[in-house]
Write an enzyme that holds these catalytic residues in place. Structure first.
Site, PDB file in Angstrom:
ATOM      1  N   ASP A   1       0.826  -1.209   0.000  1.00 44.02           N
ATOM      2  CA  ASP A   1       0.000   0.000   0.000  1.00 44.02           C
ATOM      3  C   ASP A   1       0.866   1.267   0.000  1.00 44.02           C
ATOM      4  O   ASP A   1       0.721   2.149  -0.853  1.00 44.02           O
ATOM      5  CB  ASP A   1      -0.894  -0.005   1.247  1.00 44.02           C
ATOM      6  CG  ASP A   1      -2.331   0.352   0.933  1.00 44.02           C
ATOM      7  OD1 ASP A   1      -2.645   0.632  -0.234  1.00 44.02           O
ATOM      8  OD2 ASP A   1      -3.148   0.359   1.869  1.00 44.02           O
TER       9      ASP A   1
ATOM     10  N   GLU B   1      -4.941   7.774   0.043  1.00 42.10           N
ATOM     11  CA  GLU B   1      -5.449   7.131   1.253  1.00 42.10           C
ATOM     12  C   GLU B   1      -4.461   7.172   2.415  1.00 42.10           C
ATOM     13  O   GLU B   1      -4.853   7.268   3.571  1.00 42.10           O
ATOM     14  CB  GLU B   1      -5.802   5.679   0.917  1.00 42.10           C
ATOM     15  CG  GLU B   1      -6.577   4.987   2.005  1.00 42.10           C
ATOM     16  CD  GLU B   1      -7.211   3.686   1.536  1.00 42.10           C
ATOM     17  OE1 GLU B   1      -8.092   3.201   2.250  1.00 42.10           O
ATOM     18  OE2 GLU B   1      -6.823   3.169   0.475  1.00 42.10           O
TER      19      GLU B   1
ATOM     20  N   ASP C   1      -6.017   5.544  -5.123  1.00 43.33           N
ATOM     21  CA  ASP C   1      -6.119   4.437  -4.174  1.00 43.33           C
ATOM     22  C   ASP C   1      -4.980   3.488  -4.527  1.00 43.33           C
ATOM     23  O   ASP C   1      -5.014   2.817  -5.569  1.00 43.33           O
ATOM     24  CB  ASP C   1      -7.462   3.718  -4.285  1.00 43.33           C
ATOM     25  CG  ASP C   1      -7.709   2.790  -3.090  1.00 43.33           C
ATOM     26  OD1 ASP C   1      -6.702   2.381  -2.465  1.00 43.33           O
ATOM     27  OD2 ASP C   1      -8.866   2.471  -2.800  1.00 43.33           O
TER      28      ASP C   1
ATOM     29  N   ILE D   1      -3.791   0.603  -3.359  1.00 42.66           N
ATOM     30  CA  ILE D   1      -4.307  -0.763  -3.568  1.00 42.66           C
ATOM     31  C   ILE D   1      -5.760  -0.772  -3.147  1.00 42.66           C
ATOM     32  O   ILE D   1      -6.070  -0.738  -1.967  1.00 42.66           O
ATOM     33  CB  ILE D   1      -3.586  -1.850  -2.737  1.00 42.66           C
ATOM     34  CG1 ILE D   1      -2.090  -1.832  -2.933  1.00 42.66           C
ATOM     35  CG2 ILE D   1      -4.114  -3.226  -3.145  1.00 42.66           C
ATOM     36  CD1 ILE D   1      -1.396  -2.929  -2.147  1.00 42.66           C
ATOM     37  N   ASP D   2      -6.642  -0.820  -4.125  1.00 44.33           N
ATOM     38  CA  ASP D   2      -8.061  -0.937  -3.836  1.00 44.33           C
ATOM     39  C   ASP D   2      -8.387  -2.429  -3.821  1.00 44.33           C
ATOM     40  O   ASP D   2      -8.241  -3.112  -4.834  1.00 44.33           O
ATOM     41  CB  ASP D   2      -8.876  -0.219  -4.916  1.00 44.33           C
ATOM     42  CG  ASP D   2     -10.353  -0.210  -4.606  1.00 44.33           C
ATOM     43  OD1 ASP D   2     -10.703  -0.200  -3.417  1.00 44.33           O
ATOM     44  OD2 ASP D   2     -11.156  -0.203  -5.560  1.00 44.33           O
TER      45      ASP D   2
ATOM     46  N   THR E   1      -7.838  -4.260  -0.456  1.00 47.91           N
ATOM     47  CA  THR E   1      -7.075  -4.862   0.650  1.00 47.91           C
ATOM     48  C   THR E   1      -7.982  -5.411   1.734  1.00 47.91           C
ATOM     49  O   THR E   1      -7.570  -6.226   2.539  1.00 47.91           O
ATOM     50  CB  THR E   1      -6.118  -3.829   1.290  1.00 47.91           C
ATOM     51  OG1 THR E   1      -6.880  -2.679   1.703  1.00 47.91           O
ATOM     52  CG2 THR E   1      -5.057  -3.394   0.320  1.00 47.91           C
TER      53      THR E   1
ATOM     54  N   ASP F   1     -12.072   5.781  -4.074  1.00 45.23           N
ATOM     55  CA  ASP F   1     -12.687   4.475  -4.321  1.00 45.23           C
ATOM     56  C   ASP F   1     -13.511   4.431  -5.603  1.00 45.23           C
ATOM     57  O   ASP F   1     -13.967   3.353  -6.001  1.00 45.23           O
ATOM     58  CB  ASP F   1     -13.591   4.085  -3.145  1.00 45.23           C
ATOM     59  CG  ASP F   1     -12.803   3.614  -1.936  1.00 45.23           C
ATOM     60  OD1 ASP F   1     -11.710   3.053  -2.125  1.00 45.23           O
ATOM     61  OD2 ASP F   1     -13.278   3.820  -0.803  1.00 45.23           O
TER      62      ASP F   1
END
Length: 351
Positions: free
Chosen positions: A46, A71, A134, A136-137, A139, A288
């Site tokens: 991330d 994020e 984002d 890593i969308d 997780t 998101d």
């Protein structure tokens, strides 16, 4: 404005961030040591992904007014207990940047990485340009840990409007997943979706092959439509989605898939509907949905809240919207909105 340079930089940044995540996931899946309850690989990926995107965008698009809404921030990484994690992230970031022959960024330090991560503290808004990320969308629910779908999602806001978006989806097959196994070994995996305002949506393999233009499903009859929803019940109320599908006469079971990979799959016609109804009190974040939204709309689809209003990304880090998010093609949207409103009227206490 053409946004040609910006889109090229976004594609490069998201692709390299995805490469970093792939390397973390590959090492994890090969290891017998890691416990499923150990989230440290997700943490490393991330933060590393966010740092890589920040480095690439600032290198490719030098600007005194660089703004990134993202994020993560570096607060936890600056603690003594995180020294090993920070060292691992810095090593991964350097390996990723040097793995790309076109990237002329010299060796970065731990402090450079922390600064790059903190460039994501922007609040966004309706004035000027803001990148939205984002890293890593997907997780939540250990989707990343178990090798399921995740995405690096990057978009650009200009005066409050999303003008381009990129989705790097390392585990998404190039072939359709409509009603199929998302892990089919026969399918080449790794997709990069890119969209620029007024110019359509394109998909290409993450390895850099030529892009092809994609379009949402042309299905007009709701009974023939398939729909996507999240694996995680915490992300969306599956019972409400099921009621809406029943009211529409949808016969196919839902295709459950995590992350904004859903937007990419829908943009190429794998399914016709995506429903998201978070539980009461949840506030949607712009990262998101920003990239996924333009990827679908430029492919001929529509994205709205439950009242039929377009999503407004100009209000800062959060989306203020009516109840849920609905994604489909232009032909199905009127009947879908009608079914949504009827189901919401029948279940007012659950939202």
């Amino acid at each position: 404005m053409s946004y040609h340079k910006e889109l090229a930089a976004a594609k490069k940044a998201a692709s390299l961030a995805a490469r970093l995540c792939q390397n973390v996931q590959k090492a994890l899946l090969q290891s017998d040591v890691q416990s499923k309850s150990d989230k440290s690989p997700v943490t490393v990926a991330d933060y590393g992904s966010q740092a890589v995107v920040s480095f690439i965008l600032q290198k490719e698009l030098p600007s005194e007014s660089f703004s990134l809404v993202a994020e993560e921030d570096s607060g936890d990484l600056r603690k003594d207990s995180a020294r090993d994690t920070l060292a691992r992230i810095t090593e991964l970031v350097n390996d990723t940047l040097t793995s790309d022959g076109t990237c002329s960024i010299s060796q970065v330090s731990e402090e450079d990485v922390l600064t790059a991560i903190d460039s994501g503290k922007s609040e966004g808004g309706s004035n000027g340009q803001h990148w939205v990320l984002d890293p890593i969308d997907g997780t939540k629910g250990f989707s990343f840990l178990r090798g399921d779908q995740y995405a690096t999602a990057l978009a650009l806001l200009d005066e409050g409007k999303v003008v381009l978006g990129v989705l790097a989806c390392p585990n998404l097959p190039l072939a359709s997943i409509g009603g199929q196994d998302q892990h089919s070994s026969h399918n080449q995996v790794g997709c990069l979706f890119s969209a620029k305002i007024g110019e359509g949506t394109y998909m290409q393999p993450l390895d850099g092959s030529a892009p092809v233009k994609v379009h949402v499903s042309a299905i007009e009859n709701p009974e023939e439509a398939s729909f996507f929803e999240s694996f995680e019940a915490a992300h969306s109320m599956h019972d409400l989605s099921s009621s809406i599908a029943k009211k529409l006469g949808v016969k196919a079971p839902p295709v459950r898939i995590d992350s904004q990979a859903k937007y990419g799959a829908l943009s190429r016609g794998d399914g016709a509907i995506y429903l998201r109804f978070p539980h009461k009190g949840y506030r949607e974040k712009i990262w998101d949905h920003a990239a996924g939204c333009i990827v679908v709309t430029e492919a001929g689809g529509e994205v709205s809240d439950a009242a039929g209003n377009p999503l407004d990304f100009a209000k800062g880090r959060y989306l203020d919207l009516e109840t849920g998010i609905i994604v489909t093609n232009k032909k199905l949207m009127p009947s879908l909105l009608k079914a949504v409103q009827e189901c919401l009227d029948e279940k007012p206490s659950s939202l």
